[in-house]
Design an enzyme around this catalytic site. Structure first.
Site, PDB file in Angstrom:
ATOM      1  CG  HIS A 488      -0.824   7.240  -4.948  1.00 13.86           C
ATOM      2  ND1 HIS A 488      -0.986   5.901  -5.228  1.00 13.86           N
ATOM      3  CD2 HIS A 488       0.515   7.389  -4.720  1.00 13.86           C
ATOM      4  CE1 HIS A 488       0.174   5.274  -5.171  1.00 13.86           C
ATOM      5  NE2 HIS A 488       1.112   6.168  -4.869  1.00 13.86           N
ATOM      6  CD  GLU A 489       2.304  10.796  -4.758  1.00  8.82           C
ATOM      7  OE1 GLU A 489       3.060  10.612  -3.771  1.00  8.82           O
ATOM      8  OE2 GLU A 489       2.351  10.092  -5.785  1.00  8.82           O
ATOM      9  CG  HIS A 492       3.048   7.752  -0.435  1.00 12.71           C
ATOM     10  ND1 HIS A 492       3.381   6.475  -0.068  1.00 12.71           N
ATOM     11  CD2 HIS A 492       2.970   7.735  -1.797  1.00 12.71           C
ATOM     12  CE1 HIS A 492       3.500   5.712  -1.153  1.00 12.71           C
ATOM     13  NE2 HIS A 492       3.247   6.449  -2.203  1.00 12.71           N
ATOM     14  CG  HIS A 495       2.682   5.144   5.936  1.00  7.79           C
ATOM     15  ND1 HIS A 495       3.172   4.212   5.052  1.00  7.79           N
ATOM     16  CD2 HIS A 495       2.721   4.527   7.139  1.00  7.79           C
ATOM     17  CE1 HIS A 495       3.457   3.094   5.696  1.00  7.79           C
ATOM     18  NE2 HIS A 495       3.206   3.270   6.965  1.00  7.79           N
TER      19      HIS A 495
END
Length: 703
Positions: A488-489, A492, A495
Site C-alpha cells: 500500500h505505502e 503511494h 505515485h
C-alpha cells in the site's frame, strides 16, 4: 540526460549567506542529511527560510512585477520549496525520532511556519497577481498543466481566506495557528499515552503468544530490570497478544489500555477530549468564515466527491450491501466461540483471539504459519521484482549513509529507468521503536521539478512502517497484513516517484484530489493475493522454501474472512468523520461521543464496551489531514478494484497493461483530473462491481 546529470545540485541550490556546514536544514545541494539535524537547527533554519520566502513574495507582488509565470510563480516556488523541504525534514524526524528536545524545537517553530503559510495562502496582492495572470494573454500560452495549476491556485486562495477582510481575516489566521498546535498536541498525547503503558507478566500468563513477540517482551523486561515479560501497546506487540494470548485477563487488560489511550480514562494531561472538541469548533468556524455551511462542504471543495450528501449516500449504500455478510460473520464467530472456545459471551477483547482460532479451524492455517514465509528481505526483493516487471524500472540499494539516514535500520534505494538513469530515490524505515509514531505512511522529501534554469530535480520518498524488528539473528518476519501494508505505502511511493510532470505543484501526488490519492496504494495491495507474485515474495525463514500451493489456496479461501465486518467498521469510521464535520452543532467531548454511538447504532453489528474511546486515537482526522475525508479509502477502493480488474482481464503481470497504468495514472500527477486519468486507463467511468467481487460481497458470492 545521464544519471550523473540528474544527480547534480541545482545551480542555485545554496543561497549566499547560508551556513550550510553548520545547519543541514539549509543544505539543498543533494540528499537530505537527517543524521546531522539537531534540535537547535530547527528554529534558525525555519526563520531564515521564511525571511527569504517573504522576500520572494514581496518581489512577486511588487506593482512593477509583470503577472507572468516566470516572474511570479517560479521565484516564489523556489523559495517556498526550500522552506517545505526543511520543515519536512523536521516534521519527519519529529515523527520517527521523537525526543523531548526535538519536540520542543518543533513546537517552537510551528506557530511561525503556520503563520507564514496562512498569510501566503491569503495574500491579497499575490491573489491579484494570479488573477491578472489568469486573465492575460500569457495564460493562453501556458501549457494545460500550468493553466490547471493557476486555476487550482485561484481556488485555493479563496479557500485560504484571500477574500476575507478585517477582523475575519485576522480570525482566520488565528484559527490556522491554533488548529496546527492542536493537531500536534493530539499526536503527542497519543504517542505519549501509547509509550506510557506497559504490562508486566510472568510465564504462566503468556501461553499462545508467538515466540518472537515473547523474545522482544523478555528483552523489554530485562531492560527495565524485571523478570518475565513486558508488553507494550505498540502494534507489533499489541496485535499478536490480542490474537494469540490464551489468558483472557491479559487480553482484557491490554484491550482496555489500548482503546482508552489519550482519553479522560487515563492521565488527564494526555486527554485528547478537549483537543478534539476545540478542533471541531475551529473547523466549523473556519468553514463559515469562508462561506460554507460546515467543514465537510469546505473539505470536499477540491475533492472528487460532489457533496457530503453524495458521500453519505455512497457509504450507506455500501453499508447496506455489506450488512448481510457482516451479520453472517458475527453469527459464525459467536457460534464458534461458544462451541469450541468456551466463550458463550464474546467480549471485545475476545474478538481478535476468537477470529484467529476460527480462521485456523476453517481454513487450516494461522497467520503465524504464513508469517514464516514472509521474511522482510525476500518481501522487498519480490516487491521490487514485481514493479520492475510492470513498470519498466530498476531498483537497487543506494548508500544510506550518503543520505544521512536517521537510524541504522534505515535503507536508501535508487529507482532507475532501463538505461540506468536516475528516476528517484526512496528511504525505507520499517520497524517499530520507541519515539516513532505508530502506523504506516509515505511522505515526500523532495518532489520532481524541472527547476527554473532547466535543471531536473528528481523525487525522493519516505516509506515508513511499524513492523516487528528481527530477533534471534533471523530476518524480520511479516504477517500477510504487513505485506499488504508495505505494498500500500509503496503504491503511494510509486505515485510520487514515477511522475513525469515537470511542474512542482502538479507532480507526483501534489494537487491530486484527496479521495483519489489512495488509488495507486490500494491498487498495489491486490498483487499480494496472486500466486505468481507470492512465489517472488516468499522464502521460509528456516527452509528457504517458497509458499506451498496448498497453503496459498487456504489463504485465498480465507481472503474475504470477515470482510463484511471489516467493511462495516471502515464505513462506521467514515460516517463518524463525515458527521462530525457535517451535522454536529455542539462541539463538546460528549457530542463527539454521542456522534460515535449514533453512527455505530446505525451501521454496525458489533458493539464495543462503554470504555471504548477510538475517537481519542483517530489521528487520521484529528492530526493527519483526513478531516471529512476518511471516506476516501472506500471511495478509492472502487477505483483501485476496477483498475485492477483491467489487469485481471489482460494478465496481472502484463507489462503492456502496467505501462498504461504508469503512463495514465502514476505519471500524470494532478496535470488533469483524477477521473480523466482513470477513464484514460480504463476506457470508461469506474464501476463498483469489481470491489464487491474482490471482497466476496457480490450477489453470486452470497451464502
Amino acid at each position: 540526460m545521464s544519471a550523473q546529470d540528474h544527480a547534480q545540485p541545482a545551480p542555485d541550490a545554496v543561497l549566499p549567506g547560508q551556513t550550510v556546514k553548520h545547519n543541514p536544514l539549509l543544505d539543498f545541494s543533494g540528499l537530505p542529511d537527517y543524521a546531522q539535524v539537531r534540535p537547535e537547527h530547527v528554529q534558525p533554519a525555519i526563520s531564515q527560510l521564511i525571511a527569504e520566502a517573504r522576500q520572494a513574495l514581496a518581489q512577486a507582488t511588487d506593482p512593477s512585477t509583470p503577472a507572468r509565470w516566470e516572474t511570479v510563480v517560479d521565484p516564489l516556488s523556489v523559495a517556498t520549496e526550500r522552506l517545505s523541504r526543511a520543515w519536512g525534514m523536521a516534521s519527519h524526524l519529529n515523527a520517527v525520532a521523537d525526543t523531548p528536545a526535538l519536540r520542543e524545537a518543533f513546537n517552537a517553530a510551528l506557530p511561525e511556519i503556520t503563520e507564514f503559510w496562512t498569510e501566503l495562502g491569503a495574500d491579497a496582492r499575490l491573489y491579484a497577481q494570479y488573477k491578472r495572470l489568469h486573465a492575460s494573454l500569457a495564460f493562453t500560452a501556458l501549457s494545460p498543466t500550468r493553466q490547471r495549476i493557476i486555476e487550482h491556485a485561484l481556488r485555493d486562495f479563496r479557500l485560504g481566506g484571500a477574500e476575507l477582510q478585517g477582523a475575519d481575516r485576522q480570525r482566520y489566521a488565528q484559527i490556522q495557528e491554533r488548529s496546527a498546535a492542536l493537531a500536534q498536541r493530539f499526536s503527542e498525547n497519543l504517542l505519549d499515552a501509547t509509550n506510557a503503558f506497559t504490562l508486566h507478566a510472568q510465564a504462566d500468563a503468556v501461553t499462545g503468544i508467538p515466540d518472537d513477540v515473547l523474545h522482544t517482551a523478555r528483552d523489554e523486561a530485562a531492560k527495565a530490570g524485571k523478570p518475565g515479560f513486558l508488553f507494550t501497546l505498540h502494534q507489533p506487540c499489541y496485535f499478536p497478544v490480542m490474537q494469540y494470548a490464551q489468558d483472557r485477563a491479559l487480553r482484557e487488560r491490554m484491550y482496555r489500555a489500548y482503546v482508552s489511550r489519550a482519553s479522560e480514562l487515563g492521565d488527564p494531561a494526555l486527554d485528547n477530549s478537549p483537543v478534539m472538541a476545540e478542533l471541531l469548533q475551529l473547523r466549523d468556524e473556519e468553514a463559515r468564515l469562508l462561506g460554507f455551511a460546515n467543514f465537510a462542504e469546505l473539505s470536499l471543495e477540491p475533492k472528487m466527491a460532489d457533496s457530503p450528501e453524495a458521500v453519505e449516500k455512497f457509504l450507506l449504500d455500501l453499508a447496506r450491501r455489506a450488512r448481510p455478510y457482516a451479520e453472517r460473520d458475527l453469527r459464525d464467530l459467536r457460534s464458534f466461540a461458544a462451541e469450541h472456545l468456551g466463550l458463550p459471551e464474546l467480549a471485545a477483547w475476545d474478538i481478535a483471539y476468537a477470529s484467529e482460532r476460527l480462521r485456523e479451524a476453517r481454513y487450516a492455517y494461522s497467520e503465524q504459519e504464513v508469517r514464516q514465509y514472509f521474511t522482510e528481505p525476500q518481501v522487498l526483493a519480490g516487491l521490487f521484482d514485481l514493479v520492475q516487471t510492470l513498470f519498466g524500472i530498476r531498483i537497487r540499494e543506494d548508500d544510506a549513509s550518503s543520505g544521512g539516514a536517521w537510524h541504522p535500520e534505515v535503507a536508501l534505494w535508487r529507482v532507475e529507468n532501463q538505461q540506468g538513469e536516475l528516476i528517484g530515490q526512496f528511504y525505507t524505515d520499517l520497524h517499530a521503536r520507541p519515539g516513532k509514531r505508530s502506523g504506516a505512511w509515505m511522505d515526500d522529501a523532495r518532489a520532481r521539478w524541472l527547476r527554473p534554469g532547466r535543471h531536473l530535480q528528481t523525487p525522493i520518498a519516505l516509506l515508513t512502517c511499524n513492523f516487528a524488528a528481527p530477533v534471534d539473528g533471523k530476518p524480520a518476519l511479516l504477517t500477510h497484513d504487513d505485506v499488504q501494508t508495505l505494498f500500500h505505502e509503496f503504491g503511494h511511493g510509486l505515485h510520487h516517484l514515477l511522475t513525469q510532470v515537470d511542474d512542482l505543484s502538479a507532480s507526483g501526488i501534489s494537487g491530486v484530489e484527496w479521495d483519489a490519492v489512495e488509488l495507486p496504494s490500494q491498487f498495489m495491495e491486490n498483487f499480494c493475493w496472486e500466486w505468481d507474485v507470492l512465489q517472488r515474495l516468499t522464502r521460509h525463514v528456516d527452509s528457504a522454501e517458497t509458499l506451498p500451493r496448498t497453503l496459498f489456496e487456504r489463504m485465498l479461501s480465507a481472503r474475504n474472512f470477515q470482510a463484511g465486518l471489516q467493511t462495516l467498521r471502515q464505513i462506521e469510521f467514515s460516517l463518524f468523520d463525515l458527521r462530525l464535520h457535517h451535522g454536529l452543532r455542539t462541539f463538546t467531548p460528549q457530542a463527539v461521543a454521542e456522534t460515535a454511538r449514533m453512527t455505530r447504532d446505525e451501521v454496525a453489528v458489533l458493539f464495543p464496551p462503554d470504555f471504548y474511546r477510538f475517537q481519542h486515537s483517530f489521528s487520521h482526522i484529528f492530526a493527519g489531514g483526513y478531516a471529512a475525508g476518511y471516506y476516501s479509502y472506500k471511495w478509492a477502493e472502487v477505483l483501485s478494484a476496477d483498475a485492477y480488474a483491467h489487469f485481471e482481464e489482460h494478465g496481472v503481470l502484463d507489462p503492456e497493461t502496467g505501462k498504461r497504468f504508469r503512463d495514465e495514472i502514476l505519471a500524470r500527477g494532478s496535470s488533469r483530473a483524477a477521473l480523466e486519468s482513470f477513464r484514460a486507463f480504463r476506457g470508461r467511468d469506474p464501476q463498483i462491481d469489481a470491489l464487491l467481487r474482490h471482497q466476496g460481497m457480490s450477489e453470486t458470492t452470497r451464502t
